[in-house]
Design an enzyme around this catalytic site. Structure first.
Site, short mmCIF file in Angstrom:
data_model
loop_
_atom_site.label_atom_id
_atom_site.label_comp_id
_atom_site.label_asym_id
_atom_site.label_seq_id
_atom_site.Cartn_x
_atom_site.Cartn_y
_atom_site.Cartn_z
N ASP A 9 0.84 -1.20 0.00
CA ASP A 9 0.00 0.00 0.00
C ASP A 9 0.88 1.25 0.00
O ASP A 9 0.88 2.01 0.95
CB ASP A 9 -0.96 -0.01 1.21
N HIS A 242 9.80 -0.54 8.42
CA HIS A 242 8.96 -1.72 8.67
C HIS A 242 8.96 -2.69 7.49
O HIS A 242 9.26 -3.87 7.63
CB HIS A 242 7.50 -1.28 8.89
CA LIG Z 1 2.94 -0.81 3.91
#
Ligand SMILES: [Ca+2]
Length: 324
Positions: A9, A242
């Site tokens: 995303d 992340h």
């Molecule tokens: Ca992401």
């Protein structure tokens, strides 16, 4: 060669992870599937098109889900405060990018690509897990045809980042995450327990940009807003990478410590989206919602300096890291 479908995303840290996958010589991206999350689906998809165009990435892009798997969920905490209104640090991405999209929806793309490469594909999911859950629901057999699933998400022995209980990718679609974690395939979960320990400083990024090629300048430009967020809101002198950390697990699992056991996701209530593992080595319970579900792996410890070097070596030099 690791064959990968990247479910994403974009998203600032998604962008770095995409470039890492593209630049690493042992990784072959078979497809990129988009999902709503950091910003709405039209923007995450447009951002994927933009990054493919700018970085010359030829893997097909397939547009995915724009809402949670349980249609009754409506609460959606936007992450634009973290990633900028455009999802890429407000660098001024053009509204429309002339770059092709695969004609299939993401879950269908995943099913067909997995079936065409049985036992060979690693699914790396760094957004809400809606596309993967939809693929499982439409074709449960793919669980036996995927090599491994690597997920960025969850918070096990640490607090969340959207609520005290929940991490953003899980909180954004808890039912989808629970479908994914309880399916009979091998899942490794790279959550806040390790990603919040893998902090790339602004200086580290600047040094990479100085020594690398022009693709890194764009990465640096779109990361500045995100770095400012971490500085002002979390008091960090850098950003948590992340999604890249989850991608590093693919090539260097030896840099992570794992704990095995079934994982479930809390649905509803004040702990909505919390991830809880019943460790195989822990206390034995009888008659709980964890019973009978497959044992999955949760990352509990990371050699973060080595992970940063694996990212640097791929981004700057296009090679695996040496001696870490
Ligand atoms: Ca992401």
């Amino acid at each position: 060669m690791h064959k990968v479908i990247f479910d994403t995303d974009p998203g600032v840290d998604d962008a770095m992870a995409l470039l890492f996958l593209h630049r690493h010589p042992e990784i072959d991206i078979l497809g990129v599937t988009t999902v709503f999350g950091n910003v709405p689906l039209d923007l995450t998809t447009r951002n994927a098109q933009f990054l493919h165009r700018e970085w010359g990435i030829s893997a097909p892009i397939s547009k995915g889900a724009d809402k949670t798997i349980d249609p009754s969920r409506t609460d959606d905490r936007a992450a634009s405060v973290v990633h900028g209104a455009d999802g890429l640090g407000n660098i001024g991405v053009p509204q429309l990018i002339d770059w092709p999209l695969d004609s299939r929806p993401a879950h269908q793309f995943i099913i067909e690509t997995v079936r065409a490469n049985p036992g060979e594909i690693t699914l790396i999911a760094v957004g809400r897990m809606t596309n993967l859950a939809l693929a499982l629901r439409a074709d449960p057999e793919i669980a036996h045809l995927v090599k491994e699933v690597i997920v960025m998400g969850g918070a096990f022995d640490v607090g969340g980042n959207v609520t005290p209980a929940a991490e953003a990718n899980i909180y954004g679609d808890p039912e989808a995450a629970d479908i994914l974690f309880t399916a009979p395939w091998k899942v490794t979960i790279v959550g806040l327990d390790v990603t919040m320990k893998t902090i790339m400083s602004a200086d580290y990024l600047a040094h990479m940009v100085k020594s690398g090629e022009s693709s890194l300048q764009l990465l640096s430009d779109l990361s500045q807003y995100y770095i400012d967020f971490y500085r002002s809101r979390a008091g960090l002198a850098g950003m948590a990478v992340h999604d890249s950390t989850a991608c590093v697990y693919l090539v260097r699992p030896d840099l992570f410590t794992l704990r095995t056991g079934p994982v479930r996701v809390v649905s509803g209530g004040i702990a909505d989206g919390a991830t809880i593992q019943a460790p195989d080595s822990g206390r034995k319970f009888i008659g709980t919602p964890w019973d009978g579900h497959p044992s999955q792996s949760v990352c509990t410890f990371v050699q973060s300096d080595a992970v940063l070097e694996v990212i640097r070596a791929a981004l700057v030099e296009g090679r695996p890291a040496i001696a870490v």
